[in-house]
Design an enzyme around this catalytic site. Structure first.
Site, PDB file in Angstrom:
ATOM      1  N   GLU A   1       0.693  -1.740   0.033  1.00  0.00           N
ATOM      2  CA  GLU A   1      -0.308   0.024  -0.057  1.00  0.00           C
ATOM      3  C   GLU A   1       0.862   1.552  -0.095  1.00  0.00           C
ATOM      4  OE1 GLU A   1      -3.689  -1.656   2.278  1.00  0.00           O
ATOM      5  OE2 GLU A   1      -2.287  -0.672   3.466  1.00  0.00           O
TER       6      GLU A   1
ATOM      7  N   LYS B   1       2.686   4.572   1.318  1.00  0.00           N
ATOM      8  CA  LYS B   1       2.322   5.320   2.657  1.00  0.00           C
ATOM      9  C   LYS B   1       2.281   6.598   3.115  1.00  0.00           C
ATOM     10  CE  LYS B   1       5.118   4.968   7.231  1.00  0.00           C
ATOM     11  NZ  LYS B   1       4.554   6.662   7.184  1.00  0.00           N
TER      12      LYS B   1
ATOM     13  N   LYS C   1       7.449  -1.392   6.821  1.00  0.00           N
ATOM     14  CA  LYS C   1       7.644  -0.020   6.187  1.00  0.00           C
ATOM     15  C   LYS C   1       8.924   0.360   5.315  1.00  0.00           C
ATOM     16  CE  LYS C   1       7.486   2.671  10.419  1.00  0.00           C
ATOM     17  NZ  LYS C   1       6.583   3.433  10.945  1.00  0.00           N
TER      18      LYS C   1
END
Length: 544
Positions: free
Chosen positions: A235, A237, A412
């Protein structure tokens, strides 16, 4: 229970030589408390003097304590500062002067502080009330609580073990319920009722849980190695503010938004609430999303600092909402129509969420790809960076949601330069052009219940940023020695750096080489700052 009795226990705990002794003392305290006292005592032990959702409105700092002390005992504020400078501890100065009536009770103090915050009563009157009605030790530990400086060696882990010992329940279950509710008082009350009550008291609308956070990784190959053989969810960020959103169906639906610090920020975000109310069609739910600032025409993304101008705002809300509209990118749903979804796989949670609202310009899903191709991931990452986003989130499609934890199945990925979120614990007053400003900041990482220093940050500030930081930090100064000051550990900043070195000069045992200020993280609480474990991991990566 009188507050002085609780303070006496804290004093014994602070002098205990080992963790088991601290846990036994706390367990004895909790076991003997009635339900109201137990709840308040649990909050106080965790250095919480007000409901966690109201913590950003407490408004009691070193200056408040200094003014009350000076007024009550006919001192000059400068004299108080001198005493603090000599002892290095504001709470010890308070204890040297206060000799109150010893009438203050634990549960009544909890209610009194919450009332003062909710009704915005005078904070100096509140502190004066405490000092007039408790002992020297009571005043000492109240001061430590409001300054977030308990220093008794009993953090969440010790409190959980003490509750477990007091009521014959599992310490892990205590910690889990705390993460689910972010309310140690409620958790203590459930522990008192036994194991079944602990297990029953789970996710509830309008009681925010602690966010699950991601591990930082430096190389995408690490992601593909960890999740080998899986189609990974990547996804975008976004560079925005993470929100937890609770919705209760109705006409109109009741919607509340909570910040990363778990403060109720609903009033500051009328545009987000309105946009979601129009888009949502799914009934009761608890969601997460990222609020990103755009220019008024919604054509160009604005920097993170623009989002900060919206968070926690009390005045000029409607005007600022028009000036800096927010777009909500949804990515998570952990509750729907009475069903706790935290143990449902990540891919299913996202799929269910996407069907429960009508995408609009102001409410949409996070942009994502699902792939097992590192080439496709790399192309998606490049596009995200080119569009001005922070990077990517990588999620295991089978991941469950674990509140209050930094999980390995969320990762992340950012550009190659490294940053740390650190806590300001001190500073140095400047000279010359920086006279009157805190020109260097002493920063620290978390190590359980402590903050351990890792260096001084003196570059990367614009003059405006330094003035704003000084204005934010000056009321939080606890003590001063010459130009050096100790600061209440509440403000988180992001810094970058060139290297990490081992050294005995700082308490962490490591120092950041040439750290540089990036931005203030008002959206993050100190418990979300980086910890010593991550610092050590980065050191090993840099010095294999």
């Amino acid at each position: 229970m009188k507050f002085s009795e609780l303070a006496n226990t804290y004093e014994r705990i602070s002098r205990a030589g080992a963790d088991p002794a601290r846990v036994r003392a706390l367990a004895e305290l909790f076991r003997g408390a009635d339900p109201r006292t137990l709840s308040a005592a649990a909050h106080f032990t965790l250095s919480e003097v007000v409901d966690p959702q109201l913590s950003d409105r407490l408004g009691v700092g070193p200056g408040t304590v200094r003014n009350v002390l000076a007024r009550l005992f006919d001192l000059e504020p400068a004299d108080v500062d001198e005493e603090v400078k000599r002892t290095g501890d504001m709470s010890e100065v308070v204890a040297a002067h206060v000799r109150g009536a010893d009438t203050l009770e634990v549960d009544k103090l909890w209610r009194r502080v919450n009332r003062a915050v909710e009704k915005d009563e005078s904070r100096e009157s509140l502190v004066e009330h405490v000092f007039r009605n408790t002992t020297a030790l009571g005043a000492k530990y109240f001061t430590r609580m409001v300054l977030n400086q308990m220093r008794i060696g009993a953090g969440l882990g010790a409190i959980a073990r003490a509750l477990a010992a007091a009521f014959d329940v599992d310490a892990a279950a205590v910690e889990h319920l705390y993460a689910m509710t972010n309310d140690i008082g409620h958790t203590a009350a459930q522990a008192r009722k036994g194991s079944k009550a602990l297990a029953r008291a789970g996710l509830t609308l309008f009681r925010p849980y602690q966010f699950m956070n991601a591990q930082k990784v430096d190389n995408p190959e690490e992601i593909f190695e960890k999740l080998k053989g899986k189609k990974i969810l990547f996804e975008v960020k976004y560079d925005g503010a993470r929100l937890q959103i609770h919705l209760k169906k109705g006409r109109p639906p009741e919607i509340r938004t909570y910040s990363r610090r778990l403060n109720d920020d609903t009033a500051a975000m009328p545009d987000v609430v309105s946009a979601l109310a129009k888009a949502w069609k799914g009934g009761d739910a608890v969601l997460e999303g990222e609020a990103v600032a755009f220019d008024p025409a919604l054509k160009e993304k604005q920097p993170f600092q623009a989002v900060l101008m919206r968070l926690g705002r009390v005045h000029g809300i409607e005007e600022k909402a028009r000036e800096i509209p927010l777009v909500l990118h949804l990515f998570e749903m952990v509750y729907h129509e009475g069903e706790d979804l935290m143990n449902v796989p990540q891919s299913e949670r996202r799929a269910r969420l996407s069907k429960l609202f009508r995408p609009t310009e102001r409410v949409k899903m996070t942009e994502a790809v699902v792939t097992d191709s590192i080439e496709e991931q790399a192309a998606f990452f490049r596009r995200a960076i080119e569009e001005g986003h922070e990077g990517l989130m990588a999620k295991d499609p089978d991941a469950v949601y674990v509140p209050g934890r930094r999980a390995e199945n969320w990762m992340k990925l950012k550009p190659a330069f490294e940053t740390l979120d650190v806590v300001i614990t001190g500073g140095i007053w400047g000279s010359g052009r920086r006279k009157g400003l805190l020109s260097s900041l002493i920063v620290a990482v978390r190590d359980r219940a402590e903050f351990k220093t890792v260096g001084k940050v003196g570059t990367g500030f614009s003059e405006e940023a330094l003035r704003e930081l000084t204005a934010r930090l000056e009321p939080k100064i606890i003590s001063a020695r010459g130009r050096d000051v100790e600061i209440e550990p509440e403000v988180v900043i992001e810094v970058d750096f060139q290297d990490i070195q081992q050294t005995a000069r700082y308490r962490a045992g490591y120092a950041l080489r040439i750290p540089r200020f990036k931005r203030v993280r008002t959206d993050k609480s100190t418990r979300e700052a980086d910890d010593l474990t991550r610092l050590k991991r980065l050191y090993k990566q840099m010095h294999p």
